[in-house]
Design a protein around this motif. Structure first.
Motif, PDB file in Angstrom:
ATOM      1  N   LYS A 183       0.814  -1.217   0.000  1.00 36.06           N
ATOM      2  CA  LYS A 183       0.000   0.000   0.000  1.00 36.06           C
ATOM      3  C   LYS A 183       0.851   1.272   0.000  1.00 36.06           C
ATOM      4  N   HIS A 184       2.039   1.178   0.601  1.00 39.65           N
ATOM      5  CA  HIS A 184       2.847   2.382   0.773  1.00 39.65           C
ATOM      6  C   HIS A 184       4.191   2.267   0.066  1.00 39.65           C
ATOM      7  N   GLU A 185       4.634   3.385  -0.474  1.00 38.79           N
ATOM      8  CA  GLU A 185       5.922   3.387  -1.161  1.00 38.79           C
ATOM      9  C   GLU A 185       7.070   3.307  -0.170  1.00 38.79           C
ATOM     10  N   ASP A 186       6.985   4.134   0.843  1.00 37.61           N
ATOM     11  CA  ASP A 186       8.003   4.097   1.890  1.00 37.61           C
ATOM     12  C   ASP A 186       7.573   3.091   2.954  1.00 37.61           C
ATOM     13  N   PRO A 187       8.350   2.022   3.152  1.00 40.47           N
ATOM     14  CA  PRO A 187       7.950   0.987   4.111  1.00 40.47           C
ATOM     15  C   PRO A 187       7.757   1.523   5.520  1.00 40.47           C
ATOM     16  N   ARG A 188       8.403   2.656   5.830  1.00 40.21           N
ATOM     17  CA  ARG A 188       8.235   3.205   7.180  1.00 40.21           C
ATOM     18  C   ARG A 188       6.791   3.656   7.410  1.00 40.21           C
ATOM     19  N   GLU A 189       6.162   4.114   6.319  1.00 46.67           N
ATOM     20  CA  GLU A 189       4.747   4.498   6.443  1.00 46.67           C
ATOM     21  C   GLU A 189       3.887   3.277   6.753  1.00 46.67           C
ATOM     22  N   THR A 190       4.300   2.160   6.162  1.00 45.39           N
ATOM     23  CA  THR A 190       3.564   0.917   6.434  1.00 45.39           C
ATOM     24  C   THR A 190       3.576   0.600   7.925  1.00 45.39           C
ATOM     25  N   LEU A 191       4.730   0.807   8.546  1.00 49.14           N
ATOM     26  CA  LEU A 191       4.859   0.521   9.976  1.00 49.14           C
ATOM     27  C   LEU A 191       3.889   1.373  10.799  1.00 49.14           C
ATOM     28  N   ASP A 192       3.872   2.676  10.472  1.00 48.79           N
ATOM     29  CA  ASP A 192       2.987   3.572  11.229  1.00 48.79           C
ATOM     30  C   ASP A 192       1.517   3.235  10.983  1.00 48.79           C
ATOM     31  N   TYR A 193       1.215   2.966   9.716  1.00 46.94           N
ATOM     32  CA  TYR A 193      -0.162   2.623   9.353  1.00 46.94           C
ATOM     33  C   TYR A 193      -0.606   1.365  10.092  1.00 46.94           C
ATOM     34  N   SER A 194       0.283   0.369  10.067  1.00 45.28           N
ATOM     35  CA  SER A 194      -0.048  -0.900  10.728  1.00 45.28           C
ATOM     36  C   SER A 194      -0.221  -0.700  12.237  1.00 45.28           C
ATOM     37  N   TYR A 195       0.647   0.124  12.810  1.00 43.50           N
ATOM     38  CA  TYR A 195       0.562   0.349  14.259  1.00 43.50           C
ATOM     39  C   TYR A 195      -0.782   0.965  14.641  1.00 43.50           C
ATOM     40  N   GLU A 196      -1.229   1.911  13.815  1.00 39.31           N
ATOM     41  CA  GLU A 196      -2.547   2.508  14.070  1.00 39.31           C
ATOM     42  C   GLU A 196      -3.644   1.456  14.028  1.00 39.31           C
ATOM     43  N   LYS A 197      -3.555   0.590  13.015  1.00 38.00           N
ATOM     44  CA  LYS A 197      -4.550  -0.481  12.879  1.00 38.00           C
ATOM     45  C   LYS A 197      -4.519  -1.409  14.092  1.00 38.00           C
ATOM     46  N   GLN A 198      -3.306  -1.654  14.591  1.00 37.91           N
ATOM     47  CA  GLN A 198      -3.180  -2.531  15.753  1.00 37.91           C
ATOM     48  C   GLN A 198      -3.877  -1.924  16.969  1.00 37.91           C
ATOM     49  N   LEU A 199      -3.676  -0.615  17.139  1.00 34.26           N
ATOM     50  CA  LEU A 199      -4.310   0.045  18.281  1.00 34.26           C
ATOM     51  C   LEU A 199      -5.835   0.008  18.144  1.00 34.26           C
ATOM     52  N   GLU A 200      -6.304   0.219  16.905  1.00 33.35           N
ATOM     53  CA  GLU A 200      -7.753   0.144  16.660  1.00 33.35           C
ATOM     54  C   GLU A 200      -8.288  -1.233  17.028  1.00 33.35           C
ATOM     55  N   LEU A 201      -7.541  -2.250  16.584  1.00 30.47           N
ATOM     56  CA  LEU A 201      -7.989  -3.618  16.853  1.00 30.47           C
ATOM     57  C   LEU A 201      -8.004  -3.908  18.350  1.00 30.47           C
ATOM     58  N   LEU A 202      -6.983  -3.415  19.044  1.00 37.40           N
ATOM     59  CA  LEU A 202      -6.928  -3.619  20.501  1.00 37.40           C
ATOM     60  C   LEU A 202      -8.169  -3.032  21.179  1.00 37.40           C
ATOM     61  N   THR A 203      -8.533  -1.824  20.754  1.00 41.65           N
ATOM     62  CA  THR A 203      -9.726  -1.194  21.315  1.00 41.65           C
ATOM     63  C   THR A 203     -10.956  -2.052  21.040  1.00 41.65           C
ATOM     64  N   LYS A 204     -11.051  -2.532  19.797  1.00 42.57           N
ATOM     65  CA  LYS A 204     -12.200  -3.357  19.423  1.00 42.57           C
ATOM     66  C   LYS A 204     -12.254  -4.641  20.233  1.00 42.57           C
ATOM     67  N   VAL A 205     -11.086  -5.247  20.425  1.00 37.68           N
ATOM     68  CA  VAL A 205     -11.063  -6.517  21.161  1.00 37.68           C
ATOM     69  C   VAL A 205     -11.493  -6.292  22.606  1.00 37.68           C
ATOM     70  N   ARG A 206     -11.019  -5.191  23.188  1.00 32.39           N
ATOM     71  CA  ARG A 206     -11.400  -4.910  24.575  1.00 32.39           C
ATOM     72  C   ARG A 206     -12.902  -4.693  24.678  1.00 32.39           C
ATOM     73  N   ARG A 207     -13.444  -3.981  23.680  1.00 29.46           N
ATOM     74  CA  ARG A 207     -14.893  -3.776  23.668  1.00 29.46           C
ATOM     75  C   ARG A 207     -15.596  -5.131  23.500  1.00 29.46           C
TER      76      ARG A 207
END
Lengths: 92, 256
Positions: free
Chosen positions: B21-45
């Protein structure tokens, strides 16, 4: 080699111990292909038990991709079919 | 190819899609981290939702248990009063209540198992997300494109797989919760309609069996009161003092 049991987490298995797993994995594939619920349950239980027996749990904070991913112990044949057939089921 | 490998490949393909999805792999890391936090919130809910459903089930089980106990004691009262018909009715209803209760107990056990699994999964994901954050910062700090591709690829595959697994666990728990809620709604309706006895009704609400038992015992109470009053009549006072009485009252006879 890293093996994940869905819903249970990952385990590390010695490469030397792979032979029995491969055999059990083949049994599972045969059961899925044949659509045989009973054989499927037996094969899945045998495979998961073996993995639990010989595998060492991967620590929670270690991030590694798995070489094998196995269905959860209470998965049905239909669920596994869906998993294999429909990528949409696995969010990512 | 084995089942386990096929499933592993599906997870890897998912991770690669995110990477592309991203040209710079570092953006992938940040994007993925955000998704992880979202998922954590969802799982807790998700864990909280399952717990809420489990508690609702527990309340219903208590209500049904109380209904069953009440019907049992009504049946005993009815037998003592010689009313087998009423006792039979109470026992029939109690059997229906027990059947419902057994079903709910099965569901409760399933839901509890899902809750435990999801709780463990969320703890594991939390540990992995924390670890991913550290790794992400290290990779970004020492970034050289060629090296990063491999490191990021591995981290992404690992975390995507974990997220996929947790996502599946959540879906299963949600399915179970929904089935359970539909069932709980049906039980609530049954209780409200009176078909399952009414131990859950506010105080004062009475079912037909109780009304009948009450009216029988009320009748007995009146007889007892009457006998008591007659017994209190002074011994010297003749029964014929009452114009309408032609015979001595039984209570007076007992005193002789």
């Amino acid at each position: 080699m890293i093996v994940r049991i869905l819903g249970e987490g990952q385990r590390r298995v010695d490469d030397g111990d792979l032979q029995p797993l491969n055999q059990l994995d083949n049994d599972l594939v045969a059961a899925v292909d044949a659509g045989d619920e009973d054989k499927f349950d037996t094969a899945l239980t045998a495979l998961l038990d073996k993995v639990r027996q010989i595998g060492v749990p991967v620590p929670d904070d270690e991030i590694v991709p798995s070489d094998l991913v196995l269905p959860s112990s209470d998965a049905s044949l239909a669920e596994v079919r869906e998993l294999l057939g429909d990528e949409g089921l696995i969010p990512g | 190819m084995g089942m386990g490998r096929r499933l592993a490949l599906i997870f890897k393909a998912k991770a690669n899609k995110v990477l592309d999805k991203h040209e710079d792999p570092r953006e992938t890391l940040d994007y993925s981290y955000e998704k992880q936090l979202e998922l954590l919130t969802k799982v807790r809910r998700g864990v909280a939702d399952v717990a809420t459903s489990r508690k609702r089930l527990e309340i219903q089980m208590q209500q049904l248990q109380a209904s069953g106990d009440k019907l049992q004691s009504q049946a005993q009262q009815a037998v003592q009063a010689g009313r087998d018909d009423l006792a039979r009715e109470a026992l029939t209803r109690r059997a229906a209540v027990n059947q419902q209760l057994a079903d709910l107990q099965t569901q409760h056990a399933q839901l509890q198992a899902e809750e435990e699994k999801l709780t463990t999964a969320s703890q594991r994901l939390q540990a992995k997300v924390d670890s991913f954050r550290t790794r992400k910062e290290t990779i970004k700090a020492t970034y050289t494109a060629a090296e990063a591709q491999t490191k990021i690829g591995e981290a992404m595959s690992g975390i995507s797989e974990e997220m996929g697994d947790v996502g599946l666990a959540m879906q299963r728990a949600e399915d179970k919760t929904q089935q359970m809620q539909a069932r709980a709604g049906a039980v609530d309706e049954l209780i409200a309609s009176g078909a399952l006895d009414d131990a859950s009704q506010p105080l004062g609400g009475k079912d037909d069996i109780q009304r009948e038992l009450d009216s029988m015992s009320a009748g007995n109470d009146v007889e007892l009161e009457l006998a008591k009053l007659k017994g209190e009549l002074p011994a010297g006072q003749p029964a014929q003092a009452l114009p309408s009485a032609e015979q001595p009252a039984p209570a007076e006879e007992g005193k002789k």
